[in-house]
Design an enzyme around this catalytic site. Structure first.
Site, PDB file in Angstrom:
ATOM      1  N   LYS A 142      10.877   3.742   5.797  1.00 19.04           N
ATOM      2  CA  LYS A 142      11.810   3.541   4.688  1.00 19.04           C
ATOM      3  C   LYS A 142      12.963   4.546   4.693  1.00 19.04           C
ATOM      4  O   LYS A 142      12.954   5.548   5.396  1.00 19.04           O
ATOM      5  CB  LYS A 142      11.051   3.545   3.354  1.00 19.04           C
ATOM      6  N   ARG A 198       0.435   0.848   4.092  1.00 16.45           N
ATOM      7  CA  ARG A 198       1.071  -0.349   4.674  1.00 16.45           C
ATOM      8  C   ARG A 198       2.086   0.138   5.705  1.00 16.45           C
ATOM      9  O   ARG A 198       3.031   0.843   5.374  1.00 16.45           O
ATOM     10  CB  ARG A 198       1.759  -1.158   3.569  1.00 16.45           C
TER      11      ARG A 198
END
Length: 282
Positions: A204, A247
């Protein structure tokens, strides 16, 4: 939880697994690397992404879910639509991973209650095209905890059993930069809600900023594929902090990191029969 993006515009892998065949193949690759769950999504939630029609989302995810589930994989569907969630569970998915926490579709709570699937409820304030404008917090940890608590209560009002729900702090969603770090450092605040916690930090933006190169006015964030080592570090720290799952896009490094964290934690446990202050022998 390994990620299979059956999309042409994912921020992390640029549509590499867009076709059904490629998506299925990548799902098996992730399982071979140690993933316990394969999370299949057909709609990008990258910053600025626009929504795709429901029919298109279904056409992307259902064939992949059917094939992976038929082979015995534990499959999750990454969707904000109740109709897609229902079809995915019928096709063999066992989890519904909803980045909107039920806010994008008022029917989601009912669908979760009726299917009985495990439901990942993520902290969310708006769709990808507007989420960065919603990054306003008094105290990000307290605000995320309270907003997830409100979602948990709403889901229960819709008939969802508390035992079905996993909570996700929504790293990167209406949190573009440094606000993600307090959420990771204070996972205990989310554990206080009494439900397992999923951490989704993989590749991210905030990691790209952390690993940026350059100086002064010319700073280049690390590219998504260069963020996997940092992702694995977060996986280890999240495991030590009691996360239920992480995840990730690259499963092997995080799988190994979690194994290291588990061995570390086990070695630190006080042996049976010993008291504080006593020294055990190997």
């Amino acid at each position: 939880m390994g990620v299979v993006n059956v999309t042409p515009d994912s921020f992390s892998d640029g549509g590499e697994w867009f076709s059904s065949e490629a998506g299925v193949r990548h799902g098996f690759e992730l399982l071979g690397e140690g993933a316990d769950i394969v999370d299949v999504g057909g709609e990008s939630t990258r910053p600025g992404a626009v929504r795709v029609p429901e029919a298109q989302e279904l056409a992307r995810v259902i064939p992949v879910i059917e094939r992976l589930a038929a082979a015995g994989a534990v499959v999750s569907v990454d969707t904000t639509r109740a109709s897609v969630a229902e079809r995915a569970v019928a096709a063999g998915a066992r989890l519904i991973n909803d980045v909107s926490g039920g806010l994008a579709d008022p029917s989601m709570g009912r669908a979760v209650a009726e299917t009985g699937a495990v439901y990942v409820c993520m902290h969310w304030r708006g769709h990808a095209d507007v989420m960065d404008s919603l990054e306003v917090y008094d105290d990000v940890v307290a605000d995320v905890r309270d907003e997830l608590g409100a979602r948990l209560a709403a889901l229960e009002a819709d008939g969802v059993r508390r035992e079905q729900v996993v909570l996700d702090p929504g790293l990167g969603f209406a949190k573009s930069g440094d606000l993600n770090w307090p959420l990771l450092a204070r996972l205990d605040a989310l554990h206080a809600l009494g439900r397992p916690v999923l951490v989704g930090a993989s590749r991210k933006r905030f990691l790209g900023r952390l690993l940026a190169t350059g100086n002064g006015d010319v700073v280049e964030p690390a590219r998504p594929l260069a963020r996997d080592e940092a992702t694995a570090a977060i996986s280890a720290l999240a495991a030590v902090s009691g996360a239920w799952a992480v995840r990730v896009h690259a499963a092997r490094a995080s799988h190994d990191a979690v194994r290291v964290a588990a061995a570390w934690a086990a070695a630190g446990e006080e042996p049976s029969g010993e008291k504080d202050g006593e020294v055990g022998t190997a």
